[in-house]
Scaffold this active site. Structure first.
Site, PDB file in Angstrom:
ATOM      1  N   SER A   1     -56.901 101.096  -7.581  1.00  0.00           N
ATOM      2  CA  SER A   1     -58.031 101.512  -8.409  1.00  0.00           C
ATOM      3  C   SER A   1     -58.589 100.317  -9.162  1.00  0.00           C
ATOM      4  O   SER A   1     -58.330  99.175  -8.769  1.00  0.00           O
ATOM      5  CB  SER A   1     -57.582 102.623  -9.371  1.00  0.00           C
ATOM      6  N   ASN A   2     -59.334 100.542 -10.214  1.00  0.00           N
ATOM      7  CA  ASN A   2     -59.870  99.428 -10.994  1.00  0.00           C
ATOM      8  C   ASN A   2     -59.868  99.796 -12.474  1.00  0.00           C
ATOM      9  O   ASN A   2     -59.422 100.873 -12.848  1.00  0.00           O
ATOM     10  CB  ASN A   2     -61.265  99.044 -10.488  1.00  0.00           C
ATOM     11  N   ARG A   3     -60.382  98.899 -13.307  1.00  0.00           N
ATOM     12  CA  ARG A   3     -60.225  99.067 -14.751  1.00  0.00           C
ATOM     13  C   ARG A   3     -61.278  99.946 -15.418  1.00  0.00           C
ATOM     14  O   ARG A   3     -61.304 100.069 -16.637  1.00  0.00           O
ATOM     15  CB  ARG A   3     -60.288  97.692 -15.438  1.00  0.00           C
TER      16      ARG A   3
END
Ligand code: CTP
Length: 411
Positions: A220-222
């Site tokens: 995923s990402n931030r």
């Protein structure tokens, strides 16, 4: 009560507004004390009027301390500066809120009875009137109560649906006083005057996508979803009909009340939700951080360490914005985002053109005060007419600027 966090901009519209809070004798009266405090903290000028029954449950002194203004319980109290109090408060009110509202007070208001300060003042005010019923389920469902509610609704009074859940007497059903964030959301929507998105349909994507590797792990990402939620809230305040496609996020879910939410996890699910709703929309804000790649194969079972996997084969996800840009019809407007760590302008111009967006909101995620998880952002807004550099500002205020710019293209 949800705490007021540093930097929180929820409720900008409450600043300097005069809110008359009518409190009647429901057991939920203590929740109204929290509401009075919160409205006061948000900059509103809160005046509380309690019925005699409410004052038996909670001391008016509590409301006085939390609102910062004298709490009125007695129509004939002569112990304050001379003016006709119910008339002056009725005139000063930007909004009149009855919370909690018992079946009795609703009945009195519906019957035009003015036998205390609350009923007298609400009868005399021209301000919007919002009523939050809180009572036992049977009382709420009683045809007399429902008849009174219908009568008042027809007269323009606004009623908030009570929540369903466990009530004070142990029963479960409809009649609970709503969560404070829901109350604030309703009030904010009424007080916000600029309804320039009335009748327009707005589709927003927010948060991150999560690409599963196996039942335990994912990529995923931030992204936290803050910018997307700010856009959704701003569009809704401005009167839009709203659909929010929400991926993985770190949002306070109590703040996302009152909008249609389509929950998704992977880029593929987000693609499906966005393309399925695109034809419905007038404006699209593609603020989600979509993973460009996913694991080529989803493993059915947890990958064991003993398998010694050292690399992961990836497959490319579809570009949602690119696809929406292709499908765009005359009259539809699309706003994309651009997250960069280098060559911000050059890369963002490319995205504007290649993805056929009308606006690109670009930011350098490495810049302090911009990017993931912050309450503020520093962006450049690109359109075919040029580039505008904006100063650091809250995501809430930026959301309104972005909407203004998209509306200007539509003019
Ligand atoms: N976007 C999208 N679908 C993807 C990837 C991105 O719809 N598979 C959208 C984002 O929501 C954003 C815009 O495209 O509105 C730009 O996303 P960004 O991550 O900044 O850039 P990419 O297009 O993914 O390109 P790169 O990763 O090379 O910067």
């Amino acid at each position: 009560m949800c705490p007021l966090r540093k930097g929180e901009k929820l409720g900008m519209v409450f600043q300097s507004k005069t809110i008359v809070l009518g409190v009647s004798g429901s057991i939920a009266v203590y929740k109204a004390a929290g509401l009075a405090r919160r409205l006061n903290l948000l900059g509103a000028n809160v005046h509380v009027i309690m019925t005699q029954n409410a004052a038996k449950l909670v001391s008016p002194l509590i409301f006085e301390t939390l609102s910062g203004n004298r709490c009125i319980t007695d129509t004939f109290d002569r112990n304050f500066a001379w003016d006709v109090k119910h008339i002056s408060l009725a005139k000063a009110a930007d909004i009149f809120v009855v919370a909690p509202a018992t079946a009795n007070i609703i009945g009195k208001i519906a019957g035009g009875i003015c036998d205390d300060m609350l009923t007298t003042t609400i009868c005399a005010t021209a301000a919007p009137k919002v009523i939050f019923p809180a009572m036992n389920t049977q009382m709420y469902n009683n045809p007399i109560t429902q008849g009174n509610i219908s009568k008042l609704k027809n007269l323009g009074y606004i009623f908030a649906e009570p929540d369903c859940g466990r009530l004070a007497n142990g029963d479960t059903g409809s009649g609970r006083f709503p969560e404070e964030s829901k109350v604030l959301d309703i009030l904010e929507n009424i007080l916000f005057e600029k309804k320039d998105l009335q009748g327009r349909k707005v589709l927003v994507s927010a948060g991150a996508t999560a690409e599963d590797i196996d039942p335990v792990r994912y990529i995923s990402n931030r992204s936290t979803g803050k910018m997307g939620l700010a856009l959704a809230r701003a569009a809704k305040l401005r009167g839009a009909e709203l659909r929010l496609v929400l991926g993985e996020n770190r949002l306070d879910e109590s703040k996302i009340y009152g909008m249609e939410i389509l929950r998704v996890r992977s880029a593929e699910e987000m693609y499906n939700a966005m393309t399925a709703n695109f034809a419905w929309s007038d404006f699209v804000f593609m603020s989600a951080a979509v993973a460009d790649f996913r694991p080529a194969e989803l493993q059915e079972n947890k990958i064991k360490k003993s398998r010694g996997v050292k690399s992961l084969e990836l497959a490319e996800n579809k570009d949602i914005l690119l696809e929406l840009g292709r499908r765009k019809l005359p009259g539809q407007k699309i706003c994309g985002f651009s997250m960069e760590t280098e060559n911000l302008l050059e890369n963002s111009v490319k995205k504007l053109e290649e993805k056929n967006a009308d606006l690109i909101v670009a930011n350098d995620v490495l810049q302090e005060g911009a990017g993931f998880g912050t309450d503020s952002n520093i962006v450049k807004i690109l359109s075919r007419h040029g580039t505008e550099s904006l100063d650091i500002q809250s995501k809430e205020s930026l959301a309104h600027v972005i909407i203004d710019r998209l509306l200007a293209l539509d003019a």
